[in-house]
Design a protein around this motif. Structure first.
Motif, PDB file in Angstrom:
ATOM      1  N   THR A 248       0.821  -1.205   0.000  1.00 34.80           N
ATOM      2  CA  THR A 248       0.000   0.000   0.000  1.00 34.80           C
ATOM      3  C   THR A 248       0.857   1.259   0.000  1.00 34.80           C
ATOM      4  N   THR A 249       2.161   1.113   0.200  1.00 29.97           N
ATOM      5  CA  THR A 249       3.084   2.246   0.237  1.00 29.97           C
ATOM      6  C   THR A 249       3.725   2.531  -1.120  1.00 29.97           C
ATOM      7  N   GLY A 250       3.267   1.853  -2.183  1.00 31.50           N
ATOM      8  CA  GLY A 250       3.639   2.234  -3.535  1.00 31.50           C
ATOM      9  C   GLY A 250       4.768   1.476  -4.179  1.00 31.50           C
ATOM     10  N   GLN A 251       5.451   0.570  -3.469  1.00 32.89           N
ATOM     11  CA  GLN A 251       6.553  -0.172  -4.082  1.00 32.89           C
ATOM     12  C   GLN A 251       6.015  -1.239  -5.040  1.00 32.89           C
ATOM     13  N   ALA A 252       6.889  -1.702  -5.918  1.00 32.61           N
ATOM     14  CA  ALA A 252       6.508  -2.778  -6.838  1.00 32.61           C
ATOM     15  C   ALA A 252       6.213  -4.052  -6.047  1.00 32.61           C
ATOM     16  N   PRO A 253       5.307  -4.889  -6.527  1.00 38.04           N
ATOM     17  CA  PRO A 253       4.979  -6.141  -5.822  1.00 38.04           C
ATOM     18  C   PRO A 253       6.213  -7.018  -5.630  1.00 38.04           C
ATOM     19  N   THR A 254       6.162  -7.838  -4.591  1.00 36.65           N
ATOM     20  CA  THR A 254       7.277  -8.708  -4.220  1.00 36.65           C
ATOM     21  C   THR A 254       6.848 -10.154  -4.324  1.00 36.65           C
ATOM     22  N   THR A 255       7.756 -10.983  -4.835  1.00 37.76           N
ATOM     23  CA  THR A 255       7.496 -12.422  -4.884  1.00 37.76           C
ATOM     24  C   THR A 255       8.603 -13.168  -4.152  1.00 37.76           C
ATOM     25  N   ALA A 256       8.254 -14.298  -3.595  1.00 36.66           N
ATOM     26  CA  ALA A 256       9.212 -15.186  -2.926  1.00 36.66           C
ATOM     27  C   ALA A 256       8.612 -16.582  -2.900  1.00 36.66           C
ATOM     28  N   ASP A 257       9.469 -17.579  -2.761  1.00 36.99           N
ATOM     29  CA  ASP A 257       8.970 -18.956  -2.693  1.00 36.99           C
ATOM     30  C   ASP A 257       8.061 -19.149  -1.482  1.00 36.99           C
ATOM     31  N   VAL A 258       8.421 -18.525  -0.351  1.00 41.26           N
ATOM     32  CA  VAL A 258       7.607 -18.586   0.857  1.00 41.26           C
ATOM     33  C   VAL A 258       7.527 -17.188   1.455  1.00 41.26           C
ATOM     34  N   VAL A 259       6.329 -16.790   1.842  1.00 45.41           N
ATOM     35  CA  VAL A 259       6.108 -15.529   2.537  1.00 45.41           C
ATOM     36  C   VAL A 259       5.607 -15.841   3.939  1.00 45.41           C
ATOM     37  N   VAL A 260       6.338 -15.358   4.941  1.00 46.42           N
ATOM     38  CA  VAL A 260       5.948 -15.534   6.340  1.00 46.42           C
ATOM     39  C   VAL A 260       5.310 -14.237   6.818  1.00 46.42           C
ATOM     40  N   TRP A 261       4.035 -14.319   7.201  1.00 46.98           N
ATOM     41  CA  TRP A 261       3.319 -13.150   7.696  1.00 46.98           C
ATOM     42  C   TRP A 261       3.401 -13.153   9.219  1.00 46.98           C
ATOM     43  N   ALA A 262       4.261 -12.291   9.753  1.00 45.53           N
ATOM     44  CA  ALA A 262       4.429 -12.190  11.203  1.00 45.53           C
ATOM     45  C   ALA A 262       4.184 -10.741  11.603  1.00 45.53           C
ATOM     46  N   ILE A 263       2.963 -10.284  11.340  1.00 46.13           N
ATOM     47  CA  ILE A 263       2.659  -8.851  11.426  1.00 46.13           C
ATOM     48  C   ILE A 263       2.021  -8.453  12.753  1.00 46.13           C
ATOM     49  N   GLY A 264       1.867  -9.394  13.669  1.00 43.96           N
ATOM     50  CA  GLY A 264       1.340  -9.035  14.977  1.00 43.96           C
ATOM     51  C   GLY A 264      -0.154  -8.811  15.015  1.00 43.96           C
ATOM     52  N   ARG A 265      -0.883  -9.189  13.971  1.00 43.78           N
ATOM     53  CA  ARG A 265      -2.338  -9.068  13.965  1.00 43.78           C
ATOM     54  C   ARG A 265      -2.926 -10.267  14.717  1.00 43.78           C
ATOM     55  N   VAL A 266      -3.139 -10.098  15.983  1.00 46.25           N
ATOM     56  CA  VAL A 266      -3.614 -11.206  16.807  1.00 46.25           C
ATOM     57  C   VAL A 266      -5.112 -11.115  17.019  1.00 46.25           C
ATOM     58  N   SER A 267      -5.724 -12.265  17.257  1.00 50.44           N
ATOM     59  CA  SER A 267      -7.141 -12.348  17.602  1.00 50.44           C
ATOM     60  C   SER A 267      -7.261 -13.031  18.956  1.00 50.44           C
ATOM     61  N   PRO A 268      -7.912 -12.421  19.930  1.00 52.38           N
ATOM     62  CA  PRO A 268      -8.024 -13.043  21.252  1.00 52.38           C
ATOM     63  C   PRO A 268      -8.920 -14.271  21.222  1.00 52.38           C
TER      64      PRO A 268
END
Length: 395
Positions: A248-268
């Motif tokens: 959303t900050t305007g950079q070109a899209p990124t690709t990788a074999d594996v993407v680890v989402w560790a963004i701290g979006r927790v659900s109680p």
């Protein structure tokens, strides 16, 4: 006078410590969706070196000397009845496939005091699914295998879980392309700025590509709201993907074999609780004493408790305050208040080959050499002092 009956709902990191602290106060019952203790700590070590992680962070409940007086119930808490003072629990029956423990008999556990320590859901490594040992095996081995087979790994997030994942994967597989993306000018925004300076240097020495100012567009399913019940979630595979990442900050899209989402979006994990106990994000509302407002016999501690914006009672000896205040409540004595720290502190990258760095609240890093980290910190301090003794694994 009969001993008070205390139910601790959730036996993760905080729940186990709370049950141990309460064991002499009354008849303690611990309710857990897992067949054994499965820590939510050290994600990077778990991904890169699961055998080393398992040694210290996956422990049979019977090995904890401090739990000898605690009755362990393997099941999911599904409802809290404050009028009749019972916790409804669906027991594991072991009949289902894919590592799920199935839908067993529903029982009610009466209490004089109940402690809510059911934690949060966070990606594929922290979830409340009712499981047997095979399910835990899969949770640990499959992400490791997926990353082991990848040539490139992109890690999204600016907290300790993301940074430890980047460091541990890069050290374990130096030939992999490992990139870390985070939204701010620096990672670790809740730590002292000196911590990031030192951690950044270590990540760069490991060959991790650092990409500040990247805020990801979240795929569907990541970072949702409050979870429904304690046993209704499927495997959270969307937090470990191979999809293209858009920014959303305007950079070109990124690709990788594996993407680890560790963004701290927790659900109680609070879907089993009365709605009036929860704040607008689903966390348990607590007074500074860790007691739930309007319920003198209900306490909450750990990541599930809305003590402060960072919910820091999961660390900082919150379990000891909860146990102390429960003792005071039963004795009719005044309760003490929790004082949250201003910053996060402790280990960030986890144990690497040259040791462990523990950061103090003012940002000072204390290096513990690898042998001392293993023997002194884990075996002596953590296992013997904090946990009150952990028996050797059966041969």
């Amino acid at each position: 006078m009969s001993r008070p009956r205390i139910v601790v709902a959730g036996l993760g990191d905080t729940g186990v410590l709370t049950a141990i602290a309460l064991r002499r106060l009354g008849d303690v019952v611990g309710v857990t969706a897992k067949p054994e203790f499965v820590s939510g700590q050290e994600l990077g070590l778990r991904l890169a070196r699961p055998e080393a992680w398992t040694r210290d962070y996956r422990i049979d409940y019977g090995r904890f000397r401090g739990l000898d007086r605690v009755r362990i119930v393997h099941g999911s808490a599904t409802a809290l009845d404050t009028e009749n003072r019972t916790v409804r629990v669906r027991l594991a029956d072991g009949s289902a496939g894919k590592g799920s423990a199935g839908d067993g008999t529903v029982v009610e556990e009466p209490y004089d005091v109940v402690v809510i320590a059911t934690g949060v859901t966070n990606g594929f490594w922290r979830h409340p699914t009712l499981q047997d040992s095979r399910g835990v095996d899969a949770d640990i081995s499959l992400p490791h295998q997926r990353i082991a087979g990848a040539e490139s790994v992109a890690i999204i997030g600016g907290g300790a879980a993301a940074l430890s994942s980047a460091a541990q994967v890069a050290e374990r597989w130096p030939d992999k392309i490992v990139d870390l993306y985070f939204p701010g000018d620096r990672a670790l925004p809740h730590h002292h700025h000196l911590v990031w300076d030192r951690v950044r240097s270590r990540l760069e020495s490991l060959g991790v590509g650092l990409h500040p100012g990247h805020r990801a567009e979240l795929p569907g399913g990541i970072g949702g709201g409050r979870s429904g019940s304690h046993d209704d979630l499927d495997d959270d595979d969307e937090h470990l993907t191979s999809a293209t990442v858009s920014w959303t900050t305007g950079q070109a899209p990124t690709t990788a074999d594996v993407v680890v989402w560790a963004i701290g979006r927790v659900s109680p994990n609070t879907g089993w609780l009365p709605a009036e106990m929860l704040d607008d994000r689903g966390f348990v509302r607590v007074e500074p004493t860790l007691r739930v407002p309007g319920h003198s016999d209900v306490f909450a501690v750990g990541d599930v408790a809305a003590t402060d914006p960072l919910r820091t009672s999961a660390r900082n000896r919150g379990h000891l305050l909860a146990a102390r205040n429960i003792r005071a409540h039963l004795a009719g004595s005044p309760l003490r208040e929790y004082q949250p720290p201003r910053r996060r502190w402790g280990s960030v990258l986890g144990p690497l080959s040259d040791g462990l760095i523990v950061f103090t609240p003012p940002g000072q890093g204390i290096r513990v050499p690898a042998p001392a980290s293993d023997v002194v910190l884990q075996r002596l301090i953590t296992h013997q002092l904090i946990y009150g003794g952990v028996r050797r694994r059966a041969r």
